[in-house]
Structures are given as C-alpha cells and as structure tokens.
Design a protein around this motif. Structure first.
Motif, PDB file in Angstrom:
ATOM      1  N   VAL A   8      36.151  43.194  32.977  1.00  0.00           N
ATOM      2  CA  VAL A   8      37.632  42.755  33.387  1.00  0.00           C
ATOM      3  C   VAL A   8      38.176  41.875  32.186  1.00  0.00           C
ATOM      4  O   VAL A   8      37.414  40.771  32.037  1.00  0.00           O
ATOM      5  CB  VAL A   8      37.712  42.152  34.694  1.00  0.00           C
ATOM      6  CG1 VAL A   8      39.104  41.743  34.927  1.00  0.00           C
ATOM      7  CG2 VAL A   8      37.287  43.423  35.711  1.00  0.00           C
ATOM      8  N   THR A  21      42.838  34.496  39.630  1.00  0.00           N
ATOM      9  CA  THR A  21      42.164  35.917  39.152  1.00  0.00           C
ATOM     10  C   THR A  21      40.565  35.805  38.585  1.00  0.00           C
ATOM     11  O   THR A  21      39.721  36.390  39.010  1.00  0.00           O
ATOM     12  CB  THR A  21      43.026  36.808  38.532  1.00  0.00           C
ATOM     13  OG1 THR A  21      44.272  37.207  39.136  1.00  0.00           O
ATOM     14  CG2 THR A  21      42.423  38.139  38.260  1.00  0.00           C
ATOM     15  N   VAL A  25      37.390  37.289  40.270  1.00  0.00           N
ATOM     16  CA  VAL A  25      36.575  38.466  39.296  1.00  0.00           C
ATOM     17  C   VAL A  25      35.236  38.084  39.120  1.00  0.00           C
ATOM     18  O   VAL A  25      34.126  38.692  39.308  1.00  0.00           O
ATOM     19  CB  VAL A  25      37.345  38.824  37.956  1.00  0.00           C
ATOM     20  CG1 VAL A  25      36.457  39.541  37.099  1.00  0.00           C
ATOM     21  CG2 VAL A  25      38.697  39.513  38.486  1.00  0.00           C
ATOM     22  N   MET A  31      32.032  43.469  39.367  1.00  0.00           N
ATOM     23  CA  MET A  31      32.922  43.279  38.093  1.00  0.00           C
ATOM     24  C   MET A  31      32.307  42.188  37.197  1.00  0.00           C
ATOM     25  O   MET A  31      31.429  41.323  37.548  1.00  0.00           O
ATOM     26  CB  MET A  31      34.333  42.546  38.627  1.00  0.00           C
ATOM     27  CG  MET A  31      35.061  43.629  39.691  1.00  0.00           C
ATOM     28  SD  MET A  31      36.470  42.824  40.035  1.00  0.00           S
ATOM     29  CE  MET A  31      36.954  44.305  41.437  1.00  0.00           C
ATOM     30  N   VAL A  80      38.941  46.947  32.124  1.00  0.00           N
ATOM     31  CA  VAL A  80      40.374  46.712  32.984  1.00  0.00           C
ATOM     32  C   VAL A  80      40.999  45.575  32.554  1.00  0.00           C
ATOM     33  O   VAL A  80      40.397  44.334  32.490  1.00  0.00           O
ATOM     34  CB  VAL A  80      40.355  46.719  34.680  1.00  0.00           C
ATOM     35  CG1 VAL A  80      41.658  46.161  35.410  1.00  0.00           C
ATOM     36  CG2 VAL A  80      39.663  48.239  35.018  1.00  0.00           C
ATOM     37  N   VAL A  82      43.784  42.729  33.443  1.00  0.00           N
ATOM     38  CA  VAL A  82      44.717  42.128  34.586  1.00  0.00           C
ATOM     39  C   VAL A  82      45.672  41.319  33.823  1.00  0.00           C
ATOM     40  O   VAL A  82      45.235  40.220  33.144  1.00  0.00           O
ATOM     41  CB  VAL A  82      44.008  41.377  35.822  1.00  0.00           C
ATOM     42  CG1 VAL A  82      45.206  41.070  36.778  1.00  0.00           C
ATOM     43  CG2 VAL A  82      42.780  42.351  36.310  1.00  0.00           C
ATOM     44  N   ILE A 257      41.850  46.686  41.047  1.00  0.00           N
ATOM     45  CA  ILE A 257      41.027  46.730  39.626  1.00  0.00           C
ATOM     46  C   ILE A 257      39.919  48.118  39.913  1.00  0.00           C
ATOM     47  O   ILE A 257      39.558  48.694  39.303  1.00  0.00           O
ATOM     48  CB  ILE A 257      40.371  45.585  39.487  1.00  0.00           C
ATOM     49  CG1 ILE A 257      41.127  44.310  38.831  1.00  0.00           C
ATOM     50  CG2 ILE A 257      39.004  45.687  38.604  1.00  0.00           C
ATOM     51  CD1 ILE A 257      40.650  43.021  39.152  1.00  0.00           C
TER      52      ILE A 257
END
Length: 274
Positions: A8, A21, A25, A31, A80, A82, A257
């Motif tokens: 992430v 965030t 995470v 993650m 991913v 964000v 996510i």
C-alpha cells in the motif's frame, strides 16, 4: 499457504486522513506500507511512522509519486495507492497509478463527471481495478440507503453538508453522490410552488442532480457532517450523519483496499462493494 500482504502507498500521507490511513495500514496484518508521499517539504526523507507517532516504519516520506508507484509494483501482489491529496492533483495521481498497474483507492473529492468517465475508460483499457469513494463511513452509506428509500414517498428534498474550513471543494463529493443516488430513482424533485428569485445569488444552494439543492457550510470546529431533509405537508423527515473522529473512516478504507484488488474496472461509491 499464507497470502502475501497487499503493498500500500499512501498519497497525502501527512494530511489528517493520510496520517490516520498510515497508522491503520501499518497495523493491518494483511497489508504492508511500502510508500508515503506528500508535497510538504518539512519532513521529506523522514520516517513516516516517527512523524505521526506510531514508531519507526522504515518508510520515508517522498514527494515523487512515480518513483514510489514503482516500489508498489515490485511485490508479488499488485499494489494499491490510497489518495487523500487535493482536487487539483487527484485526477493525474489516479491516472498515474493505473498506468503503473497500481490500483487506486481515491478518497479525495473534486473529480468532475468527465474526469471520472475518463478514468473509468482508462481503467477498463488497463483491466485495472479502481475505487472512487466520496465517503468511507459505513454510517454515511446507511444514510444514503435510507434517503433512497424515503425518496419514494417524498417529492421535496434538500441536502446540507457541513465541513471544516480547510476543505478545498464545495459541495462535498458525498453530497453530490447522495443527490445522484436520489436522482437515479427517476423523479424530478422539488416541483415549484411559486415563481421565486434570489436576492443574493446562491442563497438557495447549488443545483444537484434531480433538481435537489445542495447547501455547503465551511467552519472551523466541524469535521464532516450531512443532512438530507425531506418535506411534505405536515411533516419533516431529517436524516443526519455526524463525524467526530476520522478513525470512523478506517474500516471503510481497509475494506476498499481489500476489495479493489478483486476488481478489473473502476467502481464509484463504497455502497457498491459492501
């Protein structure tokens, strides 16, 4: 076999939503935080975990999105991104992520309908999942669903959204999305009863989808709040959602996510993946 953690990248990592965030995470077992991006030069090169007070994460704050996206493509699992940045940059950020094969989860609002359409077409061509989520709160999803139900019985409705005074766009993406969901019912709301005019331009709010007025309030002390007010002869039905702490968005962020890794196209709205 244990599945590899999802790499992430958090873009806008030093903002209020970005910091929350990063913490979330970093604590998620499935993650792995691989990148923290922010344009603020004050902490460039410093460990993002030490900056936000959750301990060293061995992830430095960088300001070059593309170099960090490369990091997210070097893991076994597709990465991913964000995004909690700014309306002026979110379109290019999202397009860059798709181009690099990194699946974007976009919490930044302010994208135009045309930009969302362009991104959807680009994601389709790249067969890459993408999520645009105006609001990550489960409570807001429930409010919107209740509003859709109520719209079957009321012909008059207005939306008031209230946010902190550092929010750059108005109206909020959540309010726009709420009006769009009501308009999808096929009704034209608020049939006029009199021929009216505004003494001050904008006094009756902006024109949302379905002829639904949207009113925006920006004040210090607020976080994120929305009212949907239905009216009929002899009654008022009000739906309201209030945010008191940004941690309320994190279950929705984690869900997004995880879900975006299963998508091959762009999806708009948290309600589509719950």
């Amino acid at each position: 076999m244990t599945q590899s953690p999802i790499p992430v990248v958090v873009n806008g990592a030093l903002g209020k939503m970005g910091r929350e965030t990063v913490k979330t995470v970093a604590q998620a077992e499935d993650m792995m935080l691989v990148g923290a991006i922010d344009k603020n030069p004050a902490h460039l090169g410093e460990d993002i975990g030490e900056i936000i007070g959750c301990g060293a994460l061995e992830v430095p704050v960088l300001n070059d999105l593309e170099s960090v996206l490369v990091l997210a493509t070097q893991e076994k699992v597709q990465g991913v991104m964000v995004d909690f940045t700014h309306p002026d940059s979110v379109y290019e950020n999202t397009r860059s992520a798709i181009a690099y094969g990194v699946r974007p989860v976009v919490g930044t609002t302010g994208l135009s309908d045309k930009q969302i359409k362009d991104l959807a077409e680009f994601a389709d061509k790249a067969t890459t999942g993408a999520l645009i989520v105006p609001n990550f709160s489960i409570g807001m999803v429930l409010l919107q669903q209740a509003a859709v139900t109520a719209s079957q019985y009321f012909d008059h409705v207005e939306i008031i959204e209230l946010h902190h005074d550092r929010k750059a766009d108005a109206p909020s993406g959540t309010a726009i999305k709420t009006a769009q969901m009501l308009a999808e019912m096929g009704k034209n709301f608020n049939p006029p009863k009199v021929e009216s005019s505004e003494t001050i331009a904008g006094a009756r709010g902006g024109d949302g989808a379905g002829n639904i007025p949207i009113h925006s309030v920006r004040l210090p002390g607020l976080i994120a709040h929305q009212e949907v007010i239905f009216g009929a002869t002899g009654q008022i039905y009000t739906l309201r959602h209030d945010t008191s702490d940004r941690s309320c968005y994190m279950p929705g962020v984690l869900l997004a996510i995880r879900k975006v890794t299963e998508l091959t196209s762009l999806v708009y709205g948290l309600e589509k993946i719950i």
